[in-house]
Write a protein that holds these residues in place. Sequence first.
Motif, short mmCIF file in Angstrom:
data_model
loop_
_atom_site.label_atom_id
_atom_site.label_comp_id
_atom_site.label_asym_id
_atom_site.label_seq_id
_atom_site.Cartn_x
_atom_site.Cartn_y
_atom_site.Cartn_z
N THR A 68 0.83 -1.21 0.00
CA THR A 68 0.00 0.00 0.00
C THR A 68 0.86 1.26 0.00
N LYS A 69 1.85 1.30 0.88
CA LYS A 69 2.71 2.49 0.99
C LYS A 69 3.53 2.70 -0.28
N GLN A 70 4.05 1.62 -0.83
CA GLN A 70 4.85 1.74 -2.04
C GLN A 70 4.01 2.25 -3.21
N GLY A 71 2.77 1.79 -3.28
CA GLY A 71 1.88 2.27 -4.35
C GLY A 71 1.54 3.73 -4.20
N LEU A 72 1.23 4.15 -2.98
CA LEU A 72 0.88 5.55 -2.73
C LEU A 72 2.07 6.47 -2.96
N ALA A 73 3.25 6.02 -2.60
CA ALA A 73 4.46 6.85 -2.71
C ALA A 73 4.78 7.21 -4.15
N LYS A 74 4.30 6.43 -5.08
CA LYS A 74 4.57 6.69 -6.51
C LYS A 74 3.61 7.71 -7.11
N MET A 75 2.59 8.13 -6.35
CA MET A 75 1.57 9.03 -6.88
C MET A 75 1.92 10.47 -6.56
N PRO A 76 2.12 11.32 -7.57
CA PRO A 76 2.53 12.71 -7.30
C PRO A 76 1.48 13.55 -6.59
N HIS A 77 0.22 13.14 -6.65
CA HIS A 77 -0.85 13.91 -6.00
C HIS A 77 -1.15 13.41 -4.59
N VAL A 78 -0.33 12.49 -4.08
CA VAL A 78 -0.53 11.91 -2.75
C VAL A 78 0.65 12.28 -1.85
N THR A 79 0.34 12.69 -0.62
CA THR A 79 1.38 12.88 0.41
C THR A 79 1.24 11.76 1.43
N LEU A 80 2.27 10.96 1.57
CA LEU A 80 2.26 9.82 2.49
C LEU A 80 2.89 10.24 3.81
N TYR A 81 2.18 10.00 4.92
CA TYR A 81 2.66 10.41 6.23
C TYR A 81 3.24 9.26 7.05
N THR A 82 2.86 8.05 6.74
CA THR A 82 3.32 6.89 7.51
C THR A 82 4.73 6.49 7.07
N PRO A 83 5.63 6.18 8.02
CA PRO A 83 6.99 5.77 7.64
C PRO A 83 6.99 4.57 6.70
N ALA A 84 7.95 4.58 5.77
CA ALA A 84 8.07 3.47 4.82
C ALA A 84 8.54 2.20 5.52
N SER A 85 9.34 2.33 6.54
CA SER A 85 9.92 1.19 7.23
C SER A 85 8.90 0.47 8.11
N SER A 86 8.93 -0.86 8.06
CA SER A 86 8.08 -1.66 8.94
C SER A 86 8.54 -1.60 10.39
N GLU A 87 9.77 -1.17 10.61
CA GLU A 87 10.26 -1.00 11.97
C GLU A 87 9.55 0.14 12.69
N LEU A 88 9.04 1.10 11.93
CA LEU A 88 8.41 2.27 12.51
C LEU A 88 6.98 2.46 12.04
N SER A 89 6.37 1.40 11.54
CA SER A 89 4.96 1.42 11.15
C SER A 89 4.40 0.02 11.32
N SER A 90 3.08 -0.08 11.22
CA SER A 90 2.45 -1.38 11.46
C SER A 90 1.31 -1.62 10.48
N GLY A 91 0.06 -1.45 10.93
CA GLY A 91 -1.08 -1.80 10.09
C GLY A 91 -1.91 -0.64 9.60
N LEU A 92 -1.43 0.60 9.77
CA LEU A 92 -2.18 1.78 9.37
C LEU A 92 -1.35 2.61 8.40
N VAL A 93 -1.99 3.10 7.34
CA VAL A 93 -1.32 3.93 6.34
C VAL A 93 -2.12 5.22 6.19
N CYS A 94 -1.50 6.35 6.52
CA CYS A 94 -2.17 7.65 6.50
C CYS A 94 -1.60 8.53 5.39
N PHE A 95 -2.48 9.26 4.70
CA PHE A 95 -2.04 10.04 3.54
C PHE A 95 -3.06 11.13 3.21
N ASP A 96 -2.65 12.04 2.36
CA ASP A 96 -3.51 13.09 1.80
C ASP A 96 -3.56 12.95 0.28
#
Length: 436
Positions: free
Chosen positions: A354-382
């Motif tokens: 999910t994060k990798q897909g969102l990160a490729k979109m220029p109209h999306v701002t991803l707020y959740t860390p890419a690393s699994s060490e610092l994230s878990s089951g939630l992905v937050c974005f604009d």
Amino acid sequence: MLRRQFLNALGLSVGASVLAPTHLLAASSVSNVVNAPIQPADWTALRNLFPLTRSYIQLATFLLASHPKPVADAIEKHRRAFDENPADYWHQNFMTIDAQISQAAANYMGGKAENIALTDSTTMGLGLIYAGLKLQEGDEIVQTVHDHYSTDMSLAYRAKRTGAKVVRITLYENPAEVDVADVQKRLKAAINVNTRVVAATWVHSSTGVKLPIRAMADTITQLNTQRKAHHQILFCVDGVHGFGIENQDVSQLGCDFFVAGTHKWIFGPRGTGVIWGNERAWAQTEPVIPSFSASYEVWLGGMTQDQVPVGEHMSPGGFHSFEHRWALPEAFKLHLQLGKANVQTRIHQLNQQTKQGLAKMPHVTLYTPASSELSSGLVCFDVKGMSADAVVEKMHSKGIIMSSTPYRQSFARFAPSLINNEQEIELALAQIRAMV
């Protein structure tokens, strides 16, 4: 507590229980519930245990879980027995069943069963431990600006009653770039001689950040070595959005109190939760609601308080929705059948996709860390030019259920879980991609 004493107090005859139907008495133990067999990491079989509609892609089930079949069957078994003969069924179970539930919880989460209290939710658990802490005027509680309303208000209420002071700190400025060393530095800088409690949240439902709890605990432990025992800092964690995902023994996480509802990622019955505390933590708190455990027998004069497991003593008494609480072991058994390591790997895999897909979109701002060490089951974005609620509404119209974060600054939020698959994630990403 002695069953005879309870029956006499209720004006019942002890002999009346003998008249209970044989099948009712046979249903008197949670261990009699047969869990549906499932193979480790069989995600398709798991999805089929849920009655969730197939009309939508479900990316918000973490809010309140649907009951999988083993849990639903156990609830129905207890409900049917209560409806047929409530007094006898309760008397056949009440002395032993909470200990069985706590043991099932300990089998999953680690630690000792006697250190686990049973609650109805994360909010209740937070309210209980913070309301019971032995604080006085001049003591300080350090919490973060990233915590949920339930932590904020529980601490504010306790501070108002005791004269303690709440100090709120920021552990990161940009959630996508959170850094472990920086978190430790900010935490250490906020602690002073008056600090008695540090309150934190394992996984932030506002940003998707998973705090480095072990590293934070190490910082607190180091500071505690310089303090006398009665002045040492307690580390209290709202763990609900890591509980049921991370392959973690909570007794080894480093915190003193760990609080979580079990009707989210664990797939437990609605209205259930747990508090785990170590001996030092429980010794520094008082009960808030009288327990209906063996503490009742202490009140009657038949036992002493040291004979009562602390978790049972701290579990709120009264009559609950017993059919739900008593069915909770089935949720823990289901997760153990799937395998805790398998669960963690699968949820992180779907969230990484999910994060990798969102990160490729220029109209999306991803707020959740890419690393699994610092994230878990939630992905937050604009999504550029759209409010979080507008994104949620648009996605719903496309057959995808997601959520927005319930904070002053709100983001759109995906929560890929065990009931999802790669194809569903790609379909959800395609709809976000189309919002140009």
